[in-house]
Design an enzyme around this catalytic site. Sequence first.
Site, mmCIF file in Angstrom:
data_model
loop_
_atom_site.group_PDB
_atom_site.id
_atom_site.type_symbol
_atom_site.label_atom_id
_atom_site.label_comp_id
_atom_site.label_asym_id
_atom_site.label_seq_id
_atom_site.Cartn_x
_atom_site.Cartn_y
_atom_site.Cartn_z
ATOM 1 N N GLY A 1 0.778 -1.234 0.000
ATOM 2 C CA GLY A 1 0.000 0.000 0.000
ATOM 3 C C GLY A 1 0.807 1.280 0.000
ATOM 4 O O GLY A 1 0.225 2.374 -0.001
ATOM 5 N N GLY A 2 2.134 1.190 -0.029
ATOM 6 C CA GLY A 2 2.971 2.382 0.021
ATOM 7 C C GLY A 2 2.774 3.313 -1.153
ATOM 8 O O GLY A 2 2.672 4.545 -0.985
ATOM 9 N N LYS A 3 2.711 2.769 -2.368
ATOM 10 C CA LYS A 3 2.554 3.620 -3.559
ATOM 11 C C LYS A 3 1.150 4.212 -3.619
ATOM 12 O O LYS A 3 0.970 5.352 -4.062
ATOM 13 C CB LYS A 3 2.890 2.830 -4.818
ATOM 14 C CG LYS A 3 4.368 2.449 -4.919
ATOM 15 C CD LYS A 3 4.672 1.753 -6.226
ATOM 16 C CE LYS A 3 6.153 1.398 -6.318
ATOM 17 N NZ LYS A 3 6.557 0.381 -5.330
ATOM 18 N N ASP B 1 -5.649 -5.667 -5.109
ATOM 19 C CA ASP B 1 -4.720 -6.793 -5.076
ATOM 20 C C ASP B 1 -5.521 -8.080 -5.126
ATOM 21 O O ASP B 1 -6.742 -8.073 -4.982
ATOM 22 C CB ASP B 1 -3.790 -6.754 -3.862
ATOM 23 C CG ASP B 1 -2.370 -7.151 -4.245
ATOM 24 O OD1 ASP B 1 -2.189 -8.307 -4.691
ATOM 25 O OD2 ASP B 1 -1.451 -6.327 -4.139
ATOM 26 N N ARG C 1 -3.323 -9.723 1.196
ATOM 27 C CA ARG C 1 -2.723 -8.508 0.639
ATOM 28 C C ARG C 1 -3.664 -7.315 0.777
ATOM 29 O O ARG C 1 -3.232 -6.200 1.064
ATOM 30 C CB ARG C 1 -2.373 -8.734 -0.828
ATOM 31 C CG ARG C 1 -1.224 -9.711 -1.045
ATOM 32 C CD ARG C 1 -1.031 -9.978 -2.532
ATOM 33 N NE ARG C 1 0.074 -10.872 -2.778
ATOM 34 C CZ ARG C 1 1.337 -10.486 -2.969
ATOM 35 N NH1 ARG C 1 1.640 -9.214 -2.932
ATOM 36 N NH2 ARG C 1 2.285 -11.370 -3.172
ATOM 37 N N GLY D 1 -5.782 -9.107 -11.125
ATOM 38 C CA GLY D 1 -5.430 -8.050 -12.066
ATOM 39 C C GLY D 1 -5.375 -8.517 -13.509
ATOM 40 O O GLY D 1 -5.599 -7.733 -14.429
ATOM 41 N N ASP E 1 2.693 -2.218 -10.468
ATOM 42 C CA ASP E 1 3.915 -2.584 -9.746
ATOM 43 C C ASP E 1 3.842 -4.088 -9.494
ATOM 44 O O ASP E 1 3.313 -4.537 -8.483
ATOM 45 C CB ASP E 1 4.009 -1.796 -8.442
ATOM 46 C CG ASP E 1 5.340 -2.003 -7.744
ATOM 47 O OD1 ASP E 1 6.379 -1.841 -8.396
ATOM 48 O OD2 ASP E 1 5.340 -2.340 -6.542
ATOM 49 N N CYS F 1 10.904 -4.196 -8.794
ATOM 50 C CA CYS F 1 12.053 -3.939 -7.920
ATOM 51 C C CYS F 1 13.116 -5.008 -8.163
ATOM 52 O O CYS F 1 13.668 -5.574 -7.224
ATOM 53 C CB CYS F 1 11.635 -3.882 -6.450
ATOM 54 S SG CYS F 1 10.693 -5.295 -5.871
#
Length: 500
Positions: free
Chosen positions: A300-302, A319, A324, A354, A369, A424
């Site tokens: 959830g950071g972005k 998600d 999640r 997704g 992401d 990442c």
Amino acid sequence: MIGLTVTRSKILTRNSVLLNVLKRHRKRNREPKVTNSQRALEYFDIAYAPVYGTRWPSVRLALLSKPKYVAVLNNFASYNETVERFQTLGAWDIGKKYSAIRERMRMRQEQNQTVSHDQGEAPDEATATGKFVRPSLVELDDDELAARARLEPKGRYPEEYRQRAVAQSPDTDEFEVDVTSRVIEPSEAGSSLLMDYVPATRLKGLENWMEEADVFTHASQGDQEIGVTVVKQEEPIDFPKMLKIFAFEKGNISDFPQPRSDPQLRVLDHYAMDGASLLPVLALDVNPGDRVLDMCAAPGGKSLLVLQTLLPGLLVSNDVSEGRVKRIRSILKQYVPRGMSSIENMTVVTQKNGCLFREAEEYDKVLVDVPCLTDRHSLMEDDNSIFETSRTKERLKLPELQSQLLVSALQAVRPGGTVVYSTCTLSPLQNDGVVHLALSKIWQETTIECSIVDMSQAVQPLSFLYRFGSNLGLRYGQVVLPSLLTNFGPMYFAKIKRIR
């Protein structure tokens, strides 16, 4: 007497068997167990060395070292004391520093254009991009410029620059890896987009692996054959005014203090995250009222970062699993006050696959992401590692999953909208390779048309904070390389515009 002899013989035989079992057990205990992080490091050493060349030793060292974070201030809390505390610690306000750098670049460009016009000459490429012959210390972090450190007196630049400069020498034998039998040249894989090599996954100690290049059997076309055009973003990347983010300067590995709770609003005052995670959100270029989808949002950071811009009209954080989704809700609960209806109404959390997202052309901006090799986590943590032997099939299917998610995102965004794909990992297959594979599917199976946005020039003003990888043969995206001076990332991001 005969009975005693037989009994004695049985006892001796049994003891012998037990002794042999005990010896084998002790031998097994003496043999070192291969950990998931060791498997990951072996894979990265073989797969990444031919791609990143002389840069790999310094990147490798950074990945195995303490990561660096930035602090995102919570706009829904009282944070004045937090700002004072960060400034006392010597942290920068990234937005203010970035604005100052952009303004200096603009003024220099105008001055040079004026001089060139008076002299009847067009500005050269260096002037147009704001890059000058003698870079400042913060700009020297680009690898192509690191060699200049060798020409300066010892101590003029940080030691890491000197080490990287030495590594760039053609006669260096400091780091040699025998990779000739474990890589596949692009021509053999049917595609030339994977920088220099596509690594094979049949590595020592990793059983039942297949060739990663097999994923590209249906994506061998060139960019023109799949209708991809490239548009260069010449203007520097925009930094939303409401984002308040602090970071320590290069070489400073200080930690931010733990978040504090606002006693009145009962939310935390700041959120710590990998500084490279800021870039995909900036690349989205969220405008006021935009409908934004964060397709793979956990933890959830972005999503929180998008929310902190105070720009979107709708933010959907999605998600695939219940666990999640709970993590996303937990983050939002910790940073958004209850009863703030204006924010609650624009924030939606969903649990969907997704790859099967059915909301066609519903969003202005989509962030994808994707799940990936998570290089740093794989090297630092043995638990829940993608390199567990039981997850081999899952790991091999990652490029296919990633491309399906990107295809779904391009279908979910409206014509004229933007999709940002990010990972990442440093894996060329899961970065540029997946973008190529997804665009190939879009071209073959839909009527959607897309263009790649080249952001290489747009992100240059952020070189004071990041080590961007250059001269890596990237076609579609940008990559942040971990560095001891600025240990963010790795982070790859590619910006795609849907034309129709």
